[in-house]
Design an enzyme around this catalytic site. Structure first.
Site, PDB file in Angstrom:
ATOM      1  N   GLU A  21       0.870  -1.177   0.000  1.00 33.17           N
ATOM      2  CA  GLU A  21       0.000   0.000   0.000  1.00 33.17           C
ATOM      3  C   GLU A  21       0.906   1.224   0.000  1.00 33.17           C
ATOM      4  OE1 GLU A  21      -2.983  -0.431  -0.522  1.00 33.17           O
ATOM      5  OE2 GLU A  21      -3.421  -2.461   0.159  1.00 33.17           O
TER       6      GLU A  21
ATOM      7  N   CYS B  19      -1.943   8.628   3.106  1.00 26.97           N
ATOM      8  CA  CYS B  19      -1.530   8.074   1.814  1.00 26.97           C
ATOM      9  C   CYS B  19      -2.511   8.394   0.707  1.00 26.97           C
ATOM     10  CB  CYS B  19      -1.324   6.556   1.919  1.00 26.97           C
ATOM     11  SG  CYS B  19      -2.786   5.646   2.456  1.00 26.97           S
TER      12      CYS B  19
END
Length: 473
Positions: A218, A252
């Site tokens: 990720e 993120c």
């Protein structure tokens, strides 16, 4: 033995303990896994105050609601969702054999992989530790968590929480600097999940490759916000501002840059400033403001800003501040115009309160700009035009497409979360997380009757002729 050698030895011992336990114990039942998730929920609820205080200590100031809303609530929701559906997820699925393989029975069983490693970043150290942990436990695995060295207070509470919920044979917490992280990634896990920067993700994947360990990455990247020519700017900014200011933009999937129609640039800046001040009055003394996590990270953001200004960018603050205010770790959003591709701020993931604005004159130009760049973890489209929504969905690639909102897709329990290309690989959340940490084992079962007796040498005869014709039909 040196401290470093001792830490590496303890790391290997913890891994061997879990691997031995997994090999010796029978597979966990649905009830056992549900009980594990319930124990995690109970301990998390018991440690909410300690966690929010620890997060505030690690950040210097972390808004309590940032911690509750983005770090703790999603974990509780994910636990409830997974416990309710786990029995159905664990059921084998029947498959079809086809004419030539009849009679036979084929099914797919989801089997725990074994020992799973999870490398946790500092930006959401609770959610990004316990979220993947939920998926791994639901799949029946043992788990080792490598926590970030930048959140020591939060790590202490997490360690206490997990120690009360699980034995070391089930869940183990690992702390340490980059050398421990590298040793952790090199362990022969049965699966490894990493959340963090793309550059580090490449190193993790290389370390895992030596053991043929499957990875989930990720990674983030530069998630754009595309504003069309028609959506009211007040609405576009309202949805964008939440995603850029939560946790000071240290997310993120935070909006990384904006694609704005040239004619609407002044309106965008005015709306952003107006709404920012409404949400954060008296910014310098506001408890709802989350700090940049560390001085090191602040210096990195300063370097990005200095580079952009030196190359011709213009900077407008979201609220009036003195230049000295940027010497603290509480930054209002800094809006950057006249940005160009040679600036570091347009090449690196920002991960903080800088927001470049790229102007465009027609939608074709904006779509081309997105498609020419590495695939982001999220693409945010601010538009109510169905035709444009459909076109962006079909002709761009991103981990997720989010329309007229930012960030909120991460909180959806019933949808996978993950990247593509430079923003990562693999998924977790919901059934996709259960499958990510499971091995889908095909079970082919035959009785006494088998067609293979007619399709083996010596070849010839009418049956073989018919089979050849049927295969080549």
């Amino acid at each position: 033995m040196t401290d470093s050698a001792s830490a590496h030895s303890a790391l290997l011992d913890a891994f061997e303990l879990q691997r031995h336990s997994f090999m010796q114990q029978p597979p966990s039942t649905t009830q056992q896994r549900q009980q594990q998730l319930l124990a995690l929920k109970q301990q998390l609820l018991a440690h909410v105050t300690l966690l929010t205080e620890a997060l505030n200590l690690d950040y210097g100031q972390r808004a309590t609601y940032d911690s509750l809303w983005a770090d703790i609530q999603p974990v509780l929701s994910m636990i409830d969702y997974s416990r309710k559906r786990l029995r159905r997820w664990m059921q084998p699925s029947k498959r079809h054999t086809g004419l030539l393989l009849t009679p036979a029975k084929v099914s797919v069983h989801y089997q725990a992989k074994g020992v799973v490693g999870i490398i946790v970043p500092w930006n959401f150290p609770v959610m990004l530790a316990l979220g993947p942990l939920i998926s791994a436990l639901a799949a029946g695995n043992r788990v080792m968590l490598k926590l970030s060295e930048f959140t020591p207070a939060t790590n202490q509470v997490l360690g206490q929480l997990l120690q009360r919920a699980f034995s070391a044979e089930q869940v183990t917490v690992v702390e340490g600097d980059v050398t421990i992280a590298q040793a952790f990634a090199a362990l022969p896990f049965d699966h490894l999940l990493f959340t963090g920067a793309t550059s580090v993700g490449k190193q993790v994947m290389a370390a895992a490759a030596a053991n043929l360990t499957p990875v989930t990455l990720e990674l983030g990247g530069k998630s754009p916000v595309l504003i069309d020519e028609q959506l009211p700017m007040q609405l576009a900014v309202q949805r964008l501002l939440f995603g850029k200011t939560l946790n000071a933009g240290q997310i993120c999937v935070a909006p990384d840059y904006v694609l704005c129609p040239t004619a609407r640039l002044a309106d965008f800046i005015a709306q952003y400033q107006q709404q920012f001040v409404q949400h954060y009055p008296d910014f310098a003394n506001n408890a709802d403001v989350s700090f940049i996590v560390s001085e090191r990270h602040r210096q990195r953001l300063w370097a990005l800003l200095d580079d952009a200004l030196a190359l011709g960018a213009q900077c407008v603050s979201a609220c009036p501040i003195s230049p000295q205010q940027l010497d603290s770790r509480a930054w209002p959003t800094q809006l950057l115009t006249n940005v160009t591709d040679d600036m570091q701020v347009m090449q690196q993931e920002i991960f903080g309160p800088l927001l470049p604005i790229v102007t465009y004159d027609d939608i074709e130009q904006a779509l081309a700009y997105i498609k020419q760049r590495p695939r982001p973890l999220a693409l945010y489209l601010m538009s109510e035009q169905p035709a444009l929504q459909q076109r962006v969905m079909q002709h761009t690639h991103a981990g997720a497409l989010v329309i007229n909102e930012t960030l909120m897709h991460v909180a959806v329990d019933d949808a996978p979360f993950g990247g593509t290309g430079a923003s990562g690989m693999g998924h977790y959340h919901g059934i996709e997380g259960f499958k990510e940490f499971s091995h889908a084992k095909t079970v082919f079962k035959r009785g006494r009757l088998s067609p293979t007796q007619w399709i083996k040498p010596p070849y010839g005869g009418r049956l073989q002729t018919w089979l050849k014709r049927w295969i080549l039909r």
